[in-house]
Design an enzyme around this catalytic site. Structure first.
Site, mmCIF file in Angstrom:
data_model
loop_
_atom_site.group_PDB
_atom_site.id
_atom_site.type_symbol
_atom_site.label_atom_id
_atom_site.label_comp_id
_atom_site.label_asym_id
_atom_site.label_seq_id
_atom_site.Cartn_x
_atom_site.Cartn_y
_atom_site.Cartn_z
ATOM 1 C CE LYS A 13 56.584 -23.625 9.721
ATOM 2 N NZ LYS A 13 57.196 -22.314 9.385
ATOM 3 N NE ARG A 88 52.200 -19.120 11.461
ATOM 4 C CZ ARG A 88 52.306 -19.676 10.244
ATOM 5 N NH1 ARG A 88 51.786 -20.852 9.997
ATOM 6 N NH2 ARG A 88 52.945 -19.059 9.292
ATOM 7 N NE ARG A 123 57.960 -18.751 0.201
ATOM 8 C CZ ARG A 123 57.607 -19.266 1.367
ATOM 9 N NH1 ARG A 123 58.151 -20.386 1.790
ATOM 10 N NH2 ARG A 123 56.746 -18.647 2.127
ATOM 11 N NE ARG A 156 52.643 -17.554 0.100
ATOM 12 C CZ ARG A 156 52.960 -18.520 0.946
ATOM 13 N NH1 ARG A 156 53.183 -19.737 0.516
ATOM 14 N NH2 ARG A 156 53.056 -18.291 2.235
ATOM 15 N NE ARG A 167 54.245 -14.782 6.840
ATOM 16 C CZ ARG A 167 54.388 -15.767 5.970
ATOM 17 N NH1 ARG A 167 54.900 -15.550 4.792
ATOM 18 N NH2 ARG A 167 54.020 -16.987 6.299
HETATM 19 P P1 AMP Z 1 52.180 -20.348 6.057
HETATM 20 O O1 AMP Z 1 51.998 -20.864 4.674
HETATM 21 O O2 AMP Z 1 52.230 -21.447 7.086
HETATM 22 O O3 AMP Z 1 53.343 -19.409 6.195
HETATM 23 O O4 AMP Z 1 50.861 -19.513 6.418
HETATM 24 C C1 AMP Z 1 50.469 -18.398 5.648
HETATM 25 C C2 AMP Z 1 49.572 -17.480 6.473
HETATM 26 O O5 AMP Z 1 48.399 -18.200 6.892
HETATM 27 C C3 AMP Z 1 50.175 -16.956 7.764
HETATM 28 O O6 AMP Z 1 50.969 -15.805 7.578
HETATM 29 C C4 AMP Z 1 48.938 -16.669 8.588
HETATM 30 O O7 AMP Z 1 48.296 -15.476 8.148
HETATM 31 C C5 AMP Z 1 48.033 -17.831 8.207
HETATM 32 N N1 AMP Z 1 48.239 -19.008 9.101
HETATM 33 C C6 AMP Z 1 48.670 -20.249 8.743
HETATM 34 N N2 AMP Z 1 48.712 -21.070 9.795
HETATM 35 C C7 AMP Z 1 48.307 -20.334 10.857
HETATM 36 C C8 AMP Z 1 48.163 -20.593 12.243
HETATM 37 N N3 AMP Z 1 48.428 -21.805 12.777
HETATM 38 N N4 AMP Z 1 47.718 -19.591 13.044
HETATM 39 C C9 AMP Z 1 47.429 -18.375 12.546
HETATM 40 N N5 AMP Z 1 47.552 -18.049 11.264
HETATM 41 C C10 AMP Z 1 47.994 -19.011 10.410
#
Ligand code: AMP
Length: 210
Positions: A13, A88, A123, A156, A167
């Protein structure tokens, strides 16, 4: 143009959003990036979010809704934006609707779980500038070092295998129901799994009719 990039964590994404953002001249809003910056800066939001993020769990809806409402009110969002990683949950999508935030299209990038696991475990990220690499598919020029700032790349916390598996489970249980939510609103466009990044970009552009 107001878009949502939708898909499992690691579906690409962010990569596709960056390409579209350049092409359309509108910003990408990534809640993951906003939260990571908040954690790094030790802000109250960062302190609240950190343990959820490290465990690969979703940060509570109220925190996300606050962040996104504030960010979308900024001047650079007035011509449109691309959301990456938000909403989400059904709760987040409903909160956006209640705030009268509407979208032209939700681009759903479909990638099988096996492929996601392979991608995320390989990654590597720069803890300083946030640039991401893949040990096989997109290695840095010098092994283990960021091309942009030369810092040592790290895995990470939330890309560790056991966290990725959790996840993905959370994605299927809590995020995937949004496909039905946006199908009912007539704005979901599905992009099937593509073998390359370039083919995915083309499929996204085709889905958007641009
Ligand atoms: P991402 O980089 O989008 O994969 O986000 C990393 C982490 O941030 C996720 O695993 C969640 O812990 C948190 N996170 C990011 N966006 C959201 C969201 N819209 N709702 C809840 N948690 C989020």
């Amino acid at each position: 143009m107001k878009l949502i990039m939708f898909g499992a964590p690691g579906a690409g994404k962010g990569t596709q959003a960056a390409i579209l953002s350049q092409r359309l001249g509108i910003p990408t809003i990534s809640t993951g990036n906003i939260l990571r910056a908040a954690v790094k800066n030790g802000t109250p939001v960062g302190l609240q979010a950190r343990s959820y993020m490290d465990a690969g769990k979703l940060v509570p809806d109220q925190v996300i809704i606050g962040i996104i409402a504030e960010r979308l009110a900024e001047a650079d969002c007035q011509r449109g934006y691309i959301l990456d990683g938000v909403p989400r949950t059904i709760g987040q999508a409903e909160a956006l609707e209640q705030a009268k935030i509407q979208f032209d299209c939700v681009v759903d990038i479909e990638v099988p779980d096996q492929e996601i696991l392979h991608r995320m475990i390989g990654r590597r990220a720069c803890p300083i500038c946030g640039a991401t690499y893949h040990v096989e598919a997109a290695p840095p020029k010098v092994e283990g070092k960021c091309d942009h700032c030369g810092n040592t790349l790290t895995l990470r916390e939330d890309d560790k295998p056991e966290t990725v598996i959790s996840r993905l489970a959370i994605y299927h249980a809590q995020t995937e129901p949004l496909k039905q939510f946006y199908t009912e609103r007539g704005i979901l466009k599905v992009v099937g799994f593509q073998p390359t990044l370039e083919a995915t970009t083309q499929a996204v552009l085709d889905a958007l009719g641009i």
